[in-house]
Enzyme design. Structure first.
Site, mmCIF file in Angstrom:
data_model
loop_
_atom_site.group_PDB
_atom_site.id
_atom_site.type_symbol
_atom_site.label_atom_id
_atom_site.label_comp_id
_atom_site.label_asym_id
_atom_site.label_seq_id
_atom_site.Cartn_x
_atom_site.Cartn_y
_atom_site.Cartn_z
ATOM 1 N N ASP A 565 -17.318 -1.016 -0.315
ATOM 2 C CA ASP A 565 -16.491 0.083 0.204
ATOM 3 C C ASP A 565 -17.368 1.231 0.684
ATOM 4 O O ASP A 565 -18.268 1.665 -0.031
ATOM 5 C CB ASP A 565 -15.569 0.616 -0.907
ATOM 6 N N CYS A 609 -11.181 3.864 4.639
ATOM 7 C CA CYS A 609 -9.751 4.173 4.646
ATOM 8 C C CYS A 609 -9.414 5.304 5.603
ATOM 9 O O CYS A 609 -8.944 6.346 5.193
ATOM 10 C CB CYS A 609 -9.250 4.501 3.257
ATOM 11 N N HIS A 660 -0.109 5.476 0.920
ATOM 12 C CA HIS A 660 0.027 6.843 0.409
ATOM 13 C C HIS A 660 1.474 7.165 0.083
ATOM 14 O O HIS A 660 1.772 8.161 -0.551
ATOM 15 C CB HIS A 660 -0.512 7.849 1.422
HETATM 16 N N1 GLN Z 1 -11.720 -0.751 -3.489
HETATM 17 C C1 GLN Z 1 -11.202 0.569 -3.614
HETATM 18 C C2 GLN Z 1 -9.756 0.535 -4.103
HETATM 19 O O1 GLN Z 1 -9.061 -0.339 -3.733
HETATM 20 C C3 GLN Z 1 -11.262 1.304 -2.314
HETATM 21 C C4 GLN Z 1 -10.752 2.711 -2.427
HETATM 22 C C5 GLN Z 1 -11.034 3.578 -1.232
HETATM 23 O O2 GLN Z 1 -11.449 3.130 -0.203
HETATM 24 N N2 GLN Z 1 -10.804 4.856 -1.344
HETATM 25 O O3 GLN Z 1 -9.305 1.379 -4.833
HETATM 26 ZN ZN ZN Z 2 -9.570 3.064 1.252
#
Ligand code: GLN
Ligand code: ZN
Length: 720
Positions: A565, A609, A660
């Protein structure tokens, strides 16, 4: 005697009183009156801290949610008759969009011009009873950080907004104001500067003295700011790459006060106070000077008092309260009173956390450590032979709901009331449930659910040597949401596997591939306080090597897909584009260090994200992953435009569910997002997934939403 000034002191409170108060009101445990008096008391305590150390500080910095949002209300951009109207715009179904405040991890509520005729008017008096140093975010920053401005209207809108500011100053009879204008450090066009000059001219004939604060970087044309009708200019002398300082040499002060930001508001390291004092001495030869912090202090935890962190580290760091103390100590040095300052900085250069093996490992990195031996086109074939995934494979981003139960049990374990073994057994039980749910839903690539992780950065910080976590070192990221940034103080090393046990356990329960789940170097650095005694690139490569070792262990445990990530990849980019190449060079390389040596058949995913890829798509591509999952639902797939420009020959997972919100989208609602993207991206390269992890969602929403995602994928396969 040199004057001291502090600003941006955290509103959170030493025991997170802010969070407790606001959330108690939300849940009906406090009345409006109780909330307001609670917040007023908290603010008094906050101001007590200022008074203890500095001569002057702004009034009216407290907010129930966000100061840019407050400015929206003051100037009639949004309307809230009641406190509940106010919070309805902050959270819940009709909330305004949130976005990151310049290059920080603080989120503000974005004023949106979309579809509305917006006129400014003085509509709310937030500063009743305040006369001096009234705190406000300035008009330029307000507009610059708004979205969907009508084309060609910037100058007119800015003028109109500045007029209302002047009116507001008059209405309140302010003798002076503190205007935060961090957007002045962006790369401004000539038109923007013209617009500012024109709009600010309204302040020429008012009785209010304006102190204009810039921070987070240098101002490209500092003389321009000094020439505006303001009484004082705040500059950042810490995050300015020396560019503010060199301009100050030739600036004509024209009687204006220089608020010299010399104590770092964004990082925790104690300053070399004598060096700072010397700088102030030099600058005072020319300027009427006030000593202040560089960047607001809310990026730091409230106080070292009550926070726990390793003994050796305590002597090296300063949180918000101690940054104010540093301002005071600098003033004392200038008066010849050096004793306390000497004690304060005694430990700053003491070596701590040195690991020679880690250092030399980074020094010995060669090109081959950043470069995968097998190109993507061949890798993907090898991977597909093993994975045999269908068209439009489905997956989720990592975390599953962190239920009350999960959090309760973790807390028990932390407090020592639940043995590690029992905690592990509990986590394994949760993993097993998650695997079963994914089997039933028919997802193609599984996750273990991240139940053992409190936070995607803090979790790794706890596992890695060279990074400390703090007890009670909370910082607000938005609203009442706070997190505890770890402190990267030494060489970072992985001494044992960090996540392999859980991932391998999950994999043992299913024939479907389970993704190994890691946080990338840039995100770990961005959401921590990073050491400054070596270049940040070196820290990033150290973390990259730790991740590399973890991936090697995954491979040995039979894991076939790894997701790294990089949620903060965009946020960490410098404010000025001219500094981007330098940043992205190490940012991209630190990602490549993680996976360059992994087997070509191990499929590397990344996740980000957000969706503003337009300007950074080339850098993203250079990360050389096999698959990337991104947010797409809120922009209805607009992001695809960015992918049209480049030859994006990788696989991409489109976020079709906005996680969200608790709303569960139907297949028909999600489908157009994919339809749009399919015009640009080949169906062979397409994954379907939620926008982000499901940590903050409930199972009651997650299960039906994932079910619809799987259905969507089946429909797409049939139509393909
Ligand atoms: N792998 C993390 C999750 O699913 C990714 C979170 C993020 O990108 N903020 O919580
Ligand atoms: Zn994310």
């Amino acid at each position: 005697m040199v004057k001291t000034y502090g600003y941006g002191f955290p509103r959170l409170g030493k025991q997170r009183e802010f969070k407790t108060l606001i959330e108690s009101y939300w849940s009906g445990k406090l009345t409006e009156t109780e909330l307001k008096s609670g917040i007023a008391k908290l603010n008094e305590k906050r101001e007590e801290i200022y008074k203890k150390y500095v001569d002057v500080f702004p009034q009216g910095e407290m907010t129930f949610y966000d100061n840019l949002f407050d400015a929206s209300l003051i100037f009639g951009f949004y309307k809230a008759e009641t406190l509940d109207d106010y919070f309805a715009l902050c959270r819940g179904k009709n909330a305004l969009e949130m976005t990151k405040w310049l290059n920080t991890n603080y989120h503000y509520l974005v004023p949106d011009f979309e579809g509305k005729e917006k006129n400014f008017s003085v509509s709310w008096n937030k500063h009743e009873g305040i006369k001096e140093n009234a705190y406000l975010i300035g008009p330029f920053t307000f507009l610059k950080l708004s979205k969907n401005l009508p084309e060609g209207k910037f100058a007119t809108l800015l003028k109109s907004l500045a007029d209302k500011y002047a009116k507001y100053f008059k209405l309140n009879g302010f003798t002076s104001v503190h205007l935060d204008e961090p957007a002045f450090v962006m790369e401004l066009s000539d038109e923007e500067m013209e617009a500012i000059k024109n709009a600010y001219s309204v302040f020429e004939d008012i009785d209010t003295k304006i102190n204009l604060f810039t921070y987070y970087d240098s101002v490209d044309n500092l003389q321009f700011v000094f020439d505006l009708p303001v009484s004082g200019v705040g500059v950042d002398l810490v995050h300015d790459r020396g560019e503010n300082l060199s301009q100050l040499e030739s600036i004509e002060p024209k009687g204006k006060t220089l608020f010299a930001g010399i104590v770092d508001g964004r990082n925790v390291w104690r300053a070399d106070l004598f060096e700072k004092a010397n700088l102030i001495k030099k600058l005072s030869e020319k300027f009427d000077i006030v000593v202040t912090n560089a960047a607001p202090l809310f990026h730091l935890p409230v106080s070292l008092k009550g926070a726990t962190l390793p003994e050796e580290l305590v002597a090296k760091v300063a949180f918000a309260e101690e940054k104010l103390k540093e301002l005071k100590l600098i003033a004392e040095i200038l008066e010849g009173n050096e004793k306390e300052a000497e004690n304060w900085i005694e430990g700053i250069n003491r070596a701590f956390g040195v690991r020679k093996n880690v250092k030399s490992r980074v020094e010995n990195l060669t090109e081959a450590d950043f470069e995968k031996a097998v190109p993507y086109a061949e890798r993907i074939k090898l991977q597909q032979e093993i994975l045999k995934l269908p068209l439009f494979p489905t997956t989720t981003i990592g975390s599953f709901p962190q239920t009350q139960e999960v959090r309760r049990v973790r807390l028990l374990n932390r407090k020592g009331q639940l043995a590690d073994e029992d905690y592990k057994t509990f986590i394994k039980g949760e993993i097993a449930k998650a695997i079963k749910i994914q089997e039933e839903l028919g997802v193609d690539v599984f996750v273990h659910g991240e139940f053992e992780r409190s936070d995607m950065v803090e979790f790794f910080a706890e596992k890695l040597e060279g990074i400390a976590t703090t007890g009670n070192g909370w910082v607000i990221s938005y609203g009442t949401r706070s997190y505890r940034p770890p402190i990267i103080f030494g060489d970072v090393e992985r001494t044992e596997p960090m996540t392999v046990e859980e991932i391998a356990f999950a994999q043992s329960l299913t024939d479907k591939p389970v993704k190994g789940m890691l946080t990338g170097p840039v995100t770990i650095i961005a959401w921590s306080y990073c050491r400054e005694d070596i270049p940040v690139s070196g820290v990033a490569y150290q973390i990259g090597l730790a991740i590399r070792d973890e991936i090697t262990d995954y491979e040995q445990a039979g894991i076939k897909i790894v997701q790294i990530d990089e949620a903060a990849f965009r946020e960490k980019a410098p404010i000025k584009k001219r500094n981007w190449d330098e940043y992205f060079d190490w940012a991209v390389k630190s990602f490549r260090v993680c996976h360059a040596k992994s087997k070509p058949e191990t499929q590397i995913h990344s996740h980000m994200c957000y969706s503003e890829f337009g300007k950074i798509i080339e850098y993203i591509l250079a990360m050389d992953f096999d698959v990337i999952s991104i947010e797409a639902s809120r922009s209805k797939g607009d992001i695809i435009e960015a992918f049209e420009r480049v030859n994006f020959d990788r696989q991409i997972g489109l976020g079709v569910w906005d996680i969200h919100s608790p709303y569960v989208p139907s297949v028909d609602e999600m489908k157009p997002i994919v339809g749009r993207a399919l015009k640009v991206i080949s169906k062979d390269n397409f994954w379907v997934n939620p926008d982000c992890g499901l940590k903050t969602r409930r199972w009651e929403e997650s299960i039906p939403a994932i079910r619809n995602i799987v259905k969507l994928s089946y429909t797409l396969r049939e139509e393909a």
